[in-house]
Design a protein around this motif. Structure first.
Motif, PDB file in Angstrom:
ATOM      1  N   VAL A  71       0.843  -1.194   0.000  1.00 12.41           N
ATOM      2  CA  VAL A  71       0.000   0.000   0.000  1.00 12.41           C
ATOM      3  C   VAL A  71       0.883   1.252   0.000  1.00 12.41           C
ATOM      4  O   VAL A  71       0.629   2.217  -0.735  1.00 12.41           O
ATOM      5  CB  VAL A  71      -0.965  -0.007   1.209  1.00 12.41           C
ATOM      6  N   VAL A  72       1.942   1.232   0.814  1.00  8.53           N
ATOM      7  CA  VAL A  72       2.874   2.363   0.853  1.00  8.53           C
ATOM      8  C   VAL A  72       3.521   2.555  -0.518  1.00  8.53           C
ATOM      9  O   VAL A  72       3.629   3.682  -1.027  1.00  8.53           O
ATOM     10  CB  VAL A  72       3.940   2.140   1.954  1.00  8.53           C
ATOM     11  N   LEU A  73       3.954   1.461  -1.151  1.00 10.69           N
ATOM     12  CA  LEU A  73       4.584   1.541  -2.468  1.00 10.69           C
ATOM     13  C   LEU A  73       3.616   2.089  -3.512  1.00 10.69           C
ATOM     14  O   LEU A  73       3.979   2.958  -4.319  1.00 10.69           O
ATOM     15  CB  LEU A  73       5.094   0.160  -2.876  1.00 10.69           C
ATOM     16  N   LEU A  74       2.385   1.624  -3.499  1.00 10.75           N
ATOM     17  CA  LEU A  74       1.396   2.132  -4.455  1.00 10.75           C
ATOM     18  C   LEU A  74       1.124   3.616  -4.232  1.00 10.75           C
ATOM     19  O   LEU A  74       0.958   4.380  -5.197  1.00 10.75           O
ATOM     20  CB  LEU A  74       0.096   1.335  -4.346  1.00 10.75           C
ATOM     21  N   ARG A  75       1.097   4.051  -2.993  1.00 11.80           N
ATOM     22  CA  ARG A  75       0.888   5.466  -2.693  1.00 11.80           C
ATOM     23  C   ARG A  75       2.060   6.301  -3.229  1.00 11.80           C
ATOM     24  O   ARG A  75       1.850   7.373  -3.795  1.00 11.80           O
ATOM     25  CB  ARG A  75       0.738   5.654  -1.184  1.00 11.80           C
ATOM     26  N   GLU A  76       3.282   5.806  -3.062  1.00 10.02           N
ATOM     27  CA  GLU A  76       4.455   6.526  -3.574  1.00 10.02           C
ATOM     28  C   GLU A  76       4.413   6.613  -5.099  1.00 10.02           C
ATOM     29  O   GLU A  76       4.727   7.662  -5.689  1.00 10.02           O
ATOM     30  CB  GLU A  76       5.743   5.840  -3.115  1.00 10.02           C
ATOM     31  N   ILE A  77       4.027   5.516  -5.751  1.00  7.21           N
ATOM     32  CA  ILE A  77       3.918   5.524  -7.225  1.00  7.21           C
ATOM     33  C   ILE A  77       2.876   6.538  -7.665  1.00  7.21           C
ATOM     34  O   ILE A  77       3.082   7.318  -8.599  1.00  7.21           O
ATOM     35  CB  ILE A  77       3.597   4.111  -7.750  1.00  7.21           C
ATOM     36  N   ARG A  78       1.740   6.569  -6.988  1.00  7.74           N
ATOM     37  CA  ARG A  78       0.684   7.528  -7.319  1.00  7.74           C
ATOM     38  C   ARG A  78       1.190   8.960  -7.191  1.00  7.74           C
ATOM     39  O   ARG A  78       0.954   9.794  -8.065  1.00  7.74           O
ATOM     40  CB  ARG A  78      -0.510   7.297  -6.394  1.00  7.74           C
TER      41      ARG A  78
END
Length: 143
Positions: free
Chosen positions: A128-135
């Motif tokens: 979830v943290v990684l997806l937020r950073e990508i976003r």
């Protein structure tokens, strides 16, 4: 091994446990007295029985050599007569309920007086943290 034993005994929680056992025994004696000396006589007066602990049902015959009273629970029990001692059971059950209620009140009050720890928000899973950073990176590239 002796050093390990000394280290074990010198821990604070062992001493706390010892104090708790001693206080618990004293508390149990107080509750037993409350039950046997104050509550049970009132209950016995209401039920009509002068001694609540002497309420029982005899399940077998009295031995031939028995010379005691036919309504003495302790003497019949000592003589080996099979009985259901529901009066003694109810007394012990009442003792337990009083102790359980007193401990409940004690724990409830202790919880109220103790400061509450601030709970940290639950950690988010790594994906979830990684997806937020990508976003966030994609938003920066568009602007």
């Amino acid at each position: 091994m002796l050093e390990e034993f000394k280290a074990f005994i010198n821990r604070g929680n062992v001493l706390d446990l010892a104090v708790a056992v001693i206080i618990g025994a004293a508390f149990g004696a107080i509750v037993t007295s409350l039950t046997e000396d104050l509550l049970m006589p009132v209950i016995a007066a209401v039920t009509g029985s002068p001694d609540f602990s002497n309420l029982f049902v005899r399940l077998g015959p009295v031995p031939a050599g028995y010379a005691g009273a036919a309504d003495d629970y302790a003497a019949l029990k000592a003589a080996g007569v099979p009985m259901l001692g529901y009066g003694a059971f109810l007394t012990k059950l009442l003792n337990f309920l009083i102790i359980a209620f007193a401990v409940f009140l004690l724990v409830k009050q202790a919880n109220r007086l103790m400061p509450r720890k601030e709970e940290a928000p639950p950690a988010e899973p790594a994906d979830v943290v990684l997806l937020r950073e990508i976003r966030d990176l994609l938003k920066e590239q568009r602007s």
